[in-house]
Design an enzyme around this catalytic site. Structure first.
Site, PDB file in Angstrom:
ATOM      1  N   ARG A  40       4.636  -4.933  -1.416  1.00 40.97           N
ATOM      2  CA  ARG A  40       3.164  -4.791  -1.364  1.00 40.97           C
ATOM      3  C   ARG A  40       2.747  -3.456  -1.986  1.00 40.97           C
ATOM      4  O   ARG A  40       1.775  -3.401  -2.755  1.00 40.97           O
ATOM      5  CB  ARG A  40       2.715  -4.894   0.094  1.00 40.97           C
ATOM      6  CG  ARG A  40       1.201  -4.815   0.323  1.00 40.97           C
ATOM      7  CD  ARG A  40       0.926  -5.199   1.772  1.00 40.97           C
ATOM      8  NE  ARG A  40      -0.387  -4.804   2.258  1.00 40.97           N
ATOM      9  CZ  ARG A  40      -1.496  -5.536   2.099  1.00 40.97           C
ATOM     10  NH1 ARG A  40      -1.446  -6.677   1.444  1.00 40.97           N
ATOM     11  NH2 ARG A  40      -2.646  -5.126   2.608  1.00 40.97           N
TER      12      ARG A  40
ATOM     13  N   HIS B 275      -7.835  -5.100   2.320  1.00 43.86           N
ATOM     14  CA  HIS B 275      -8.185  -3.907   3.096  1.00 43.86           C
ATOM     15  C   HIS B 275      -9.682  -3.917   3.410  1.00 43.86           C
ATOM     16  O   HIS B 275     -10.497  -4.114   2.506  1.00 43.86           O
ATOM     17  CB  HIS B 275      -7.860  -2.634   2.311  1.00 43.86           C
ATOM     18  CG  HIS B 275      -6.411  -2.300   2.246  1.00 43.86           C
ATOM     19  ND1 HIS B 275      -5.851  -1.480   1.287  1.00 43.86           N
ATOM     20  CD2 HIS B 275      -5.368  -2.685   3.049  1.00 43.86           C
ATOM     21  CE1 HIS B 275      -4.562  -1.373   1.489  1.00 43.86           C
ATOM     22  NE2 HIS B 275      -4.247  -2.086   2.551  1.00 43.86           N
TER      23      HIS B 275
ATOM     24  N   TYR C 231      -2.856   4.782  -2.510  1.00 38.93           N
ATOM     25  CA  TYR C 231      -2.046   4.456  -3.685  1.00 38.93           C
ATOM     26  C   TYR C 231      -2.438   5.285  -4.901  1.00 38.93           C
ATOM     27  O   TYR C 231      -1.667   5.395  -5.849  1.00 38.93           O
ATOM     28  CB  TYR C 231      -2.181   2.962  -4.028  1.00 38.93           C
ATOM     29  CG  TYR C 231      -1.635   2.079  -2.929  1.00 38.93           C
ATOM     30  CD1 TYR C 231      -0.261   1.973  -2.713  1.00 38.93           C
ATOM     31  CD2 TYR C 231      -2.484   1.373  -2.088  1.00 38.93           C
ATOM     32  CE1 TYR C 231       0.243   1.178  -1.697  1.00 38.93           C
ATOM     33  CE2 TYR C 231      -1.993   0.572  -1.067  1.00 38.93           C
ATOM     34  CZ  TYR C 231      -0.627   0.487  -0.877  1.00 38.93           C
ATOM     35  OH  TYR C 231      -0.131  -0.294   0.137  1.00 38.93           O
TER      36      TYR C 231
ATOM     37  N   LYS D 184      -4.995 -10.111   8.515  1.00 41.12           N
ATOM     38  CA  LYS D 184      -5.172  -9.533   9.849  1.00 41.12           C
ATOM     39  C   LYS D 184      -6.509  -9.968  10.430  1.00 41.12           C
ATOM     40  O   LYS D 184      -7.512 -10.033   9.717  1.00 41.12           O
ATOM     41  CB  LYS D 184      -5.116  -8.002   9.768  1.00 41.12           C
ATOM     42  CG  LYS D 184      -3.722  -7.451   9.500  1.00 41.12           C
ATOM     43  CD  LYS D 184      -3.729  -5.937   9.536  1.00 41.12           C
ATOM     44  CE  LYS D 184      -2.334  -5.373   9.405  1.00 41.12           C
ATOM     45  NZ  LYS D 184      -2.325  -3.890   9.437  1.00 41.12           N
TER      46      LYS D 184
ATOM     47  N   ARG E   3       1.303  -9.501   2.767  1.00 43.16           N
ATOM     48  CA  ARG E   3       2.205  -8.993   3.789  1.00 43.16           C
ATOM     49  C   ARG E   3       3.252 -10.056   4.128  1.00 43.16           C
ATOM     50  O   ARG E   3       3.043 -11.242   3.885  1.00 43.16           O
ATOM     51  CB  ARG E   3       1.418  -8.635   5.058  1.00 43.16           C
ATOM     52  CG  ARG E   3       0.296  -7.633   4.849  1.00 43.16           C
ATOM     53  CD  ARG E   3      -0.531  -7.466   6.121  1.00 43.16           C
ATOM     54  NE  ARG E   3      -1.597  -6.484   5.979  1.00 43.16           N
ATOM     55  CZ  ARG E   3      -2.850  -6.767   5.598  1.00 43.16           C
ATOM     56  NH1 ARG E   3      -3.178  -8.025   5.318  1.00 43.16           N
ATOM     57  NH2 ARG E   3      -3.752  -5.810   5.515  1.00 43.16           N
TER      58      ARG E   3
ATOM     59  N   HIS F  25       7.787  -4.258   2.910  1.00 40.98           N
ATOM     60  CA  HIS F  25       6.416  -3.829   2.639  1.00 40.98           C
ATOM     61  C   HIS F  25       6.334  -3.068   1.315  1.00 40.98           C
ATOM     62  O   HIS F  25       5.255  -2.896   0.753  1.00 40.98           O
ATOM     63  CB  HIS F  25       5.915  -2.959   3.793  1.00 40.98           C
ATOM     64  CG  HIS F  25       4.449  -3.112   4.063  1.00 40.98           C
ATOM     65  ND1 HIS F  25       3.870  -4.307   4.455  1.00 40.98           N
ATOM     66  CD2 HIS F  25       3.415  -2.222   3.984  1.00 40.98           C
ATOM     67  CE1 HIS F  25       2.560  -4.141   4.609  1.00 40.98           C
ATOM     68  NE2 HIS F  25       2.267  -2.890   4.318  1.00 40.98           N
TER      69      HIS F  25
END
Length: 298
Positions: free
Chosen positions: A247, A270, A279, A173, A149, A244
């Site tokens: 990514r 993730h 995706y 994150k 990111r 983004h």
């Protein structure tokens, strides 16, 4: 109201210490809950224990009346559901009025991505005769090579790079760390930038952040977005584009070329496989194109 603020502070501490949420997530939770406190005041509800299912439904209606996007409404209701779940666990309330409130159905938007040819045009558009150009190419190569990111890219320090093994330590994150490999192109661009560009950009600054701005201070996520927008303009692409998409392109190109879904999940950082599965919709579109182009009776 003082009691409400104490309970909110307890919840924030729970998010920080137990859930290890990012500051961005915590700010959103706090904003959503404070907005509900204002609703309670308007409705003369003096205690969280007095909030009923009907009140929760009324609040949902109020959010729709304010014309919030479905995604925003879903987030606000989810925030309150989590807040009351915490209060229930701590025995501050006897029920969770938001547990049965239905979240709005969100439109499933396919991730936007660059085709491989478009990525090549982006790479070729960068002028590497300047220190800033060397930096910009290194940013683009690294983001495409790792799928990180923008916020993760801005936080990279020199010690996070393992040049010998071509591996990057990424802080994602919620301060979760992961190691992501990168390839020859990214390595070459990074070494060129570090050896020939970074020192000139640093001026007299002293810090260990990898990417720096023209003043020599660490490049922020906002700064990377600005650089990216300039690259897009230079490449002559006028469509609505956001960083983004690099990514998204990383994940899509890996899956299109046969990568395992769980491996891509790990690389992206993730926590849920469902976040990565979006995706596969894109790759199904790619498979359909291949089928129509090559099957004799398509």
């Amino acid at each position: 109201m003082a009691n409400l603020n104490i309970l909110l502070q307890n919840f924030i501490e729970y998010l920080q210490l137990e859930k290890n949420c990012s500051q961005y997530t915590i700010v959103n939770y706090e904003h959503d809950i404070c907005e509900f406190f204002m609703f309670m005041n308007e409705q003369s509800i003096d205690s969280l224990n007095n909030v009923s299912y009907q009140d929760a439904r009324l609040y949902l209606t109020k959010l729709y009346e304010k014309r919030y996007a479905k995604k925003s409404v879903a987030r606000k209701i989810s925030s309150l559901r989590s807040f009351f779940k915490f209060l229930l666990r701590e025995t501050h309330v006897q029920s969770n009025p938001f547990s049965q409130v239905s979240l709005p159905k969100l439109e499933k938007r396919l991730p936007e991505f660059f085709y491989e040819e478009e990525m090549e045009i982006l790479f070729q558009s960068i002028d590497t005769s300047t220190p800033a150009g060397l930096r910009d190419l290194a940013i683009l190569e690294l983001m495409y090579a790792t799928g990180i990111r923008v916020s993760e890219c801005s936080g990279i320090e020199l010690t996070d790079l393992d040049e010998y093994n071509s591996v990057l330590l990424v802080r994602g994150k919620g301060n979760k760390e992961r190691y992501v490999p990168f390839g020859h192109f990214a390595m070459q661009s990074l070494q060129n930038y570090i050896n020939n560009g970074r020192n000139q950009l640093m001026k007299n600054q002293k810090h260990t952040y990898l990417f720096v701005n023209q003043k020599g201070t660490p490049l922020t996520a906002r700064g990377i977005r600005y650089i990216f927008n300039k690259l897009i303009e230079k490449a002559g692409n006028s469509q609505h584009i956001h960083p983004h998409m690099i990514r998204h392109s990383f994940a899509t190109h890996l899956l299109n070329n046969g990568a395992d879904l769980r491996a891509v999940q790990e690389l992206l950082g993730h926590s849920q496989l469902s976040s990565t599965q979006v995706y596969t919709h894109v790759t199904k579109e790619q498979l359909q194109k291949v089928y129509l182009a090559h099957h004799p009776r398509a």
